[in-house]
Design a protein around this motif. Structure first.
Motif, PDB file in Angstrom:
ATOM      1  N   ALA A 186       0.995  -0.622   0.086  1.00 22.26           N
ATOM      2  CA  ALA A 186      -0.107  -0.228   0.200  1.00 22.26           C
ATOM      3  C   ALA A 186       1.121   1.002  -0.245  1.00 22.26           C
ATOM      4  N   ASN A 187       1.812   0.998   0.799  1.00 25.93           N
ATOM      5  CA  ASN A 187       2.394   2.437   0.818  1.00 25.93           C
ATOM      6  C   ASN A 187       4.245   2.118   0.001  1.00 25.93           C
ATOM      7  N   ARG A 188       4.002   0.847  -0.979  1.00 26.48           N
ATOM      8  CA  ARG A 188       5.658   0.592  -1.575  1.00 26.48           C
ATOM      9  C   ARG A 188       7.209   0.799  -0.825  1.00 26.48           C
ATOM     10  N   THR A 189       6.698   0.224   0.616  1.00 27.28           N
ATOM     11  CA  THR A 189       7.696   0.666   0.644  1.00 27.28           C
ATOM     12  C   THR A 189       7.984  -0.859   1.169  1.00 27.28           C
ATOM     13  N   LEU A 190       9.406  -1.362   2.000  1.00 29.16           N
ATOM     14  CA  LEU A 190       9.979  -2.399   2.330  1.00 29.16           C
ATOM     15  C   LEU A 190      11.317  -2.396   3.844  1.00 29.16           C
ATOM     16  N   THR A 191      10.295  -2.691   4.792  1.00 31.88           N
ATOM     17  CA  THR A 191      10.695  -2.981   6.697  1.00 31.88           C
ATOM     18  C   THR A 191      11.587  -3.679   6.571  1.00 31.88           C
ATOM     19  N   VAL A 192      13.001  -3.585   7.118  1.00 35.89           N
ATOM     20  CA  VAL A 192      13.718  -4.876   6.994  1.00 35.89           C
ATOM     21  C   VAL A 192      14.033  -4.617   8.867  1.00 35.89           C
ATOM     22  N   ALA A 193      13.511  -5.749   9.348  1.00 35.18           N
ATOM     23  CA  ALA A 193      14.387  -6.098  10.751  1.00 35.18           C
ATOM     24  C   ALA A 193      15.162  -6.839  10.480  1.00 35.18           C
ATOM     25  N   VAL A 204      21.152  -0.899   6.470  1.00 31.31           N
ATOM     26  CA  VAL A 204      21.116   0.416   5.169  1.00 31.31           C
ATOM     27  C   VAL A 204      20.124  -0.325   4.513  1.00 31.31           C
ATOM     28  N   ASN A 205      19.120  -0.177   5.071  1.00 33.41           N
ATOM     29  CA  ASN A 205      18.215  -0.560   3.245  1.00 33.41           C
ATOM     30  C   ASN A 205      17.961   0.187   2.230  1.00 33.41           C
ATOM     31  N   GLN A 206      17.854  -0.149   1.282  1.00 32.50           N
ATOM     32  CA  GLN A 206      18.110   0.277   0.145  1.00 32.50           C
ATOM     33  C   GLN A 206      17.412   0.159  -0.891  1.00 32.50           C
ATOM     34  N   CYS A 215       6.995 -14.424  -7.948  1.00 32.88           N
ATOM     35  CA  CYS A 215       8.379 -14.382  -6.696  1.00 32.88           C
ATOM     36  C   CYS A 215       9.942 -15.407  -6.588  1.00 32.88           C
ATOM     37  N   GLY A 216       9.520 -16.398  -7.471  1.00 28.45           N
ATOM     38  CA  GLY A 216      11.174 -17.332  -7.938  1.00 28.45           C
ATOM     39  C   GLY A 216      12.477 -17.112  -6.754  1.00 28.45           C
ATOM     40  N   ASP A 217      12.850 -17.277  -7.538  1.00 31.08           N
ATOM     41  CA  ASP A 217      14.249 -16.832  -6.293  1.00 31.08           C
ATOM     42  C   ASP A 217      15.249 -15.567  -6.412  1.00 31.08           C
ATOM     43  N   TRP A 218      13.925 -15.309  -5.107  1.00 30.78           N
ATOM     44  CA  TRP A 218      13.714 -14.326  -5.199  1.00 30.78           C
ATOM     45  C   TRP A 218      15.648 -13.129  -4.326  1.00 30.78           C
ATOM     46  N   LYS A 219      16.474 -13.722  -3.639  1.00 22.33           N
ATOM     47  CA  LYS A 219      17.212 -13.478  -3.162  1.00 22.33           C
ATOM     48  C   LYS A 219      18.619 -12.847  -4.089  1.00 22.33           C
ATOM     49  N   GLU A 220      18.436 -14.232  -5.462  1.00 21.21           N
ATOM     50  CA  GLU A 220      19.353 -13.296  -6.402  1.00 21.21           C
ATOM     51  C   GLU A 220      19.053 -12.418  -7.079  1.00 21.21           C
ATOM     52  N   ARG A 221      17.857 -11.445  -6.946  1.00 19.63           N
ATOM     53  CA  ARG A 221      17.316  -9.973  -7.483  1.00 19.63           C
ATOM     54  C   ARG A 221      17.772  -8.880  -5.579  1.00 19.63           C
ATOM     55  N   LEU A 222      18.643  -9.546  -4.711  1.00 20.51           N
ATOM     56  CA  LEU A 222      18.926  -9.059  -3.999  1.00 20.51           C
ATOM     57  C   LEU A 222      20.843  -8.479  -4.132  1.00 20.51           C
ATOM     58  N   ARG A 223      21.284  -7.918  -2.969  1.00 24.65           N
ATOM     59  CA  ARG A 223      22.629  -7.571  -2.523  1.00 24.65           C
ATOM     60  C   ARG A 223      23.071  -7.315  -1.980  1.00 24.65           C
ATOM     61  N   ALA A 224      23.709  -7.605  -0.837  1.00 31.12           N
ATOM     62  CA  ALA A 224      24.192  -7.568   0.657  1.00 31.12           C
ATOM     63  C   ALA A 224      25.897  -6.866   0.545  1.00 31.12           C
ATOM     64  N   ASP A 225      25.889  -5.319   0.860  1.00 33.42           N
ATOM     65  CA  ASP A 225      27.379  -5.500   0.813  1.00 33.42           C
ATOM     66  C   ASP A 225      27.914  -4.759   2.728  1.00 33.42           C
ATOM     67  N   THR A 238      20.731  -4.142  -1.285  1.00 32.83           N
ATOM     68  CA  THR A 238      20.910  -3.103  -2.500  1.00 32.83           C
ATOM     69  C   THR A 238      19.826  -4.184  -3.656  1.00 32.83           C
ATOM     70  N   GLY A 239      18.238  -3.470  -4.524  1.00 29.56           N
ATOM     71  CA  GLY A 239      18.126  -4.632  -5.263  1.00 29.56           C
ATOM     72  C   GLY A 239      16.194  -4.168  -5.117  1.00 29.56           C
ATOM     73  N   VAL A 240      16.183  -5.296  -5.890  1.00 29.56           N
ATOM     74  CA  VAL A 240      14.417  -4.991  -5.701  1.00 29.56           C
ATOM     75  C   VAL A 240      13.750  -6.175  -5.357  1.00 29.56           C
ATOM     76  N   PHE A 241      13.258  -6.477  -4.251  1.00 26.51           N
ATOM     77  CA  PHE A 241      12.217  -7.294  -3.611  1.00 26.51           C
ATOM     78  C   PHE A 241      10.966  -7.769  -4.117  1.00 26.51           C
ATOM     79  N   PRO A 242      10.636  -8.827  -5.078  1.00 21.29           N
ATOM     80  CA  PRO A 242       9.423  -8.721  -5.368  1.00 21.29           C
ATOM     81  C   PRO A 242       7.995  -8.775  -4.456  1.00 21.29           C
ATOM     82  N   GLN A 243       6.898  -8.037  -4.399  1.00 19.79           N
ATOM     83  CA  GLN A 243       5.486  -7.641  -3.185  1.00 19.79           C
ATOM     84  C   GLN A 243       5.142  -8.779  -3.218  1.00 19.79           C
TER      85      GLN A 243
END
Length: 472
Positions: A186-193, A204-206, A215-225, A238-243
């Motif tokens: 609804a708010n187009r946001t992703l919270t990370v706990a 730092v959540n970007q 959904c598929g292999d959603w981890k392949e669309r994300l990156r952690a540094d 960073t990256g894009v997480f499918p809602q």
């Protein structure tokens, strides 16, 4: 020279009769493009002197995680199912009105399951001793295991994957944090706990929330540094997480062991109303330090269950080094653990000349064993006093662990206890099958080939064949 010659003759005397393969297995291998020469099979009754089926059974192949069967059986037999590890806390200095003027020492004993919750229990013990403020350092005694400084990216260039975490005598929460990804469409946001939330780790959540139904292999669309900022580490996502994925969990290994222990300690200690004015360093516990807490681990039987049901590589490597430690080596290294297992095998008449051990978990490109060698180990385990504990640790077909989703619509569902193994180019199974006539069989099946990822139908076909009683 004579021993080497005998070993070579033993390895050469292998059965390679592809025609002996059950037809469903041969067909599945052919369909997957896997030659019989890239496989090894050994099937025999638990109490039979000779196997019913042996194909390439003495070839030394990579067993992947089925190597955990050797490590866990050795540990149960050598240490006993009730064995526990201990993590201890000591105070060194004067304690007045809740203030410790000195250092707090933590001594690790190699506990493979010193989780976040368990670590908090130890800190609560320390608070119960009246310690609130520590005017000194947190000193870590990690001397039970040798610290080899191995590159966590060495195995597969994925240093932040939790399975690549190196063993450590004071391994807190597998040196990993769990990120809970919570989408809000609804708010187009992703919270990370994050749990735990080490005080010296900035998150730092970007990550952006993406559209789409897949959904598929959603981890392949994300990156952690990670980036170091003085005494603090920054974790940038960073990256894009499918809602459409809903809430998901992401485990990430971060920081070096001492810094991670410090960060989790400071988080929990503050929550308990405590403070620490110093930093973290390493050192042995002084002889005059007084005990202020001790935390026993779960029993070895419980740890072995976690290792085999869920194929936990980090816990297996901790257990492997523990065998070296309990053989009298401190700090224990992989050579010590290797020697302990080989001595145990020899003492039980189970010498396996082709055996190669690197870390005892199977997360290795070097480890080797034959299907016959592992089959003989499983036969010995069946006859041993620790058989119930080892058997109970293995995944049950169509029921739990790594076999939970396999063979659900089949008679063998619930009738086999099978350890699985998986690496790039390797697929393996090993364990026990109760056939429909009530006879118990040992099954070992290795595949080492570029197409190994397609080997599951062939391995499942073998389990079905054995269950159906066609091996009699």
């Amino acid at each position: 020279m004579r021993k080497l010659l005998l070993a070579l003759l033993w390895l050469c005397a292998t059965t390679t009769r592809a025609n002996d393969l059950p037809a469903p297995v041969a067909q599945a291998l052919k369909g997957a493009g896997i030659p019989v020469a890239a496989t090894a099979l050994w099937v025999g009754e638990v109490d039979a002197a000779k196997p019913r089926l042996a194909v390439n059974a003495r070839a030394a192949l990579n067993p992947a995680s089925t190597m955990k069967l050797v490590t866990t059986y050795a540990a149960l037999d050598l240490l006993g199912p009730a064995y526990v590890w201990k993590t201890e806390a000591f105070a060194n200095g004067a304690l007045n009105d809740g203030v410790l003027t000195g250092d707090l020492h933590l001594r690790g004993g190699g506990d493979p399951k010193l989780t976040y919750d368990q670590f908090e229990r130890l800190l609560r013990q320390i608070r119960a001793r009246g310690i609130r403020e520590i005017r000194g350092d947190l000193v870590l005694d990690r001397g039970a295991f040798a610290v080899n400084g191995a590159d966590p990216a060495r195995f597969d260039a994925q240093p932040m994957r939790p399975y690549n975490v190196a063993p450590d005598a004071l391994l807190v929460n597998f040196k990993a944090v769990t990120l809970q990804l919570i989408p809000d469409p609804a708010n187009r946001t992703l919270t990370v706990a994050m749990e735990p939330a080490p005080t010296n780790l900035d998150l730092v959540n970007q990550i952006k929330l993406g559209n789409g139904n897949g959904c598929g292999d959603w981890k392949e669309r994300l990156r952690a540094d990670t980036f170091s900022h003085g005494t603090t580490t920054r974790l940038v996502l960073t990256g894009v997480f499918p809602q459409s994925c809903g809430e998901e969990r992401w485990n990430i290994a971060v920081m070096e062991h001492p810094q991670f222990v410090l960060g989790v300690f400071l988080q929990l200690w503050a929550e308990l109303g405590g403070s620490l004015t110093g930093g973290v360093r390493e050192g042995m516990v002084p002889a005059d330090a007084r005990a202020v807490g001790v935390l026993p681990s779960p029993t070895l039987a419980e740890v072995v269950r976690d290792i085999n049901k869920f194929s936990n590589n980090v816990m297996a490597r901790q257990l492997f080094l523990t065998l070296g430690m309990e053989a009298g080596r401190r700090p224990a290294n992989t050579d010590d653990a290797d020697a302990a297992i080989r001595s145990w095998l020899d003492a039980r008449g189970l010498g396996i000349p082709e055996l190669v051990l690197e870390n005892g978990s199977g997360l290795s490109r070097r480890e080797r064993i034959s299907a016959e060698g592992l089959g003989r180990v499983l036969q010995a385990a069946w006859r041993s006093s620790v058989m119930p504990e080892l058997m109970a640790s293995l995944p049950v077909t169509a029921t739990d662990g790594t076999m939970r989703k396999r063979l659900k619509q089949n008679g063998v569902a619930g009738q086999a206890h099978i350890k699985t193994g998986s690496l790039e180019g390797v697929r393996s199974i090993a364990g026990y099958v109760l056939d429909k006539t009530g006879r118990r069989w040992i099954v070992v099946f290795f595949v080492n080939h570029a197409h190994a990822g397609a080997a599951q139908p062939a391995q499942d076909a073998l389990l079905e064949w054995v269950y159906a009683g066609r091996g009699t």
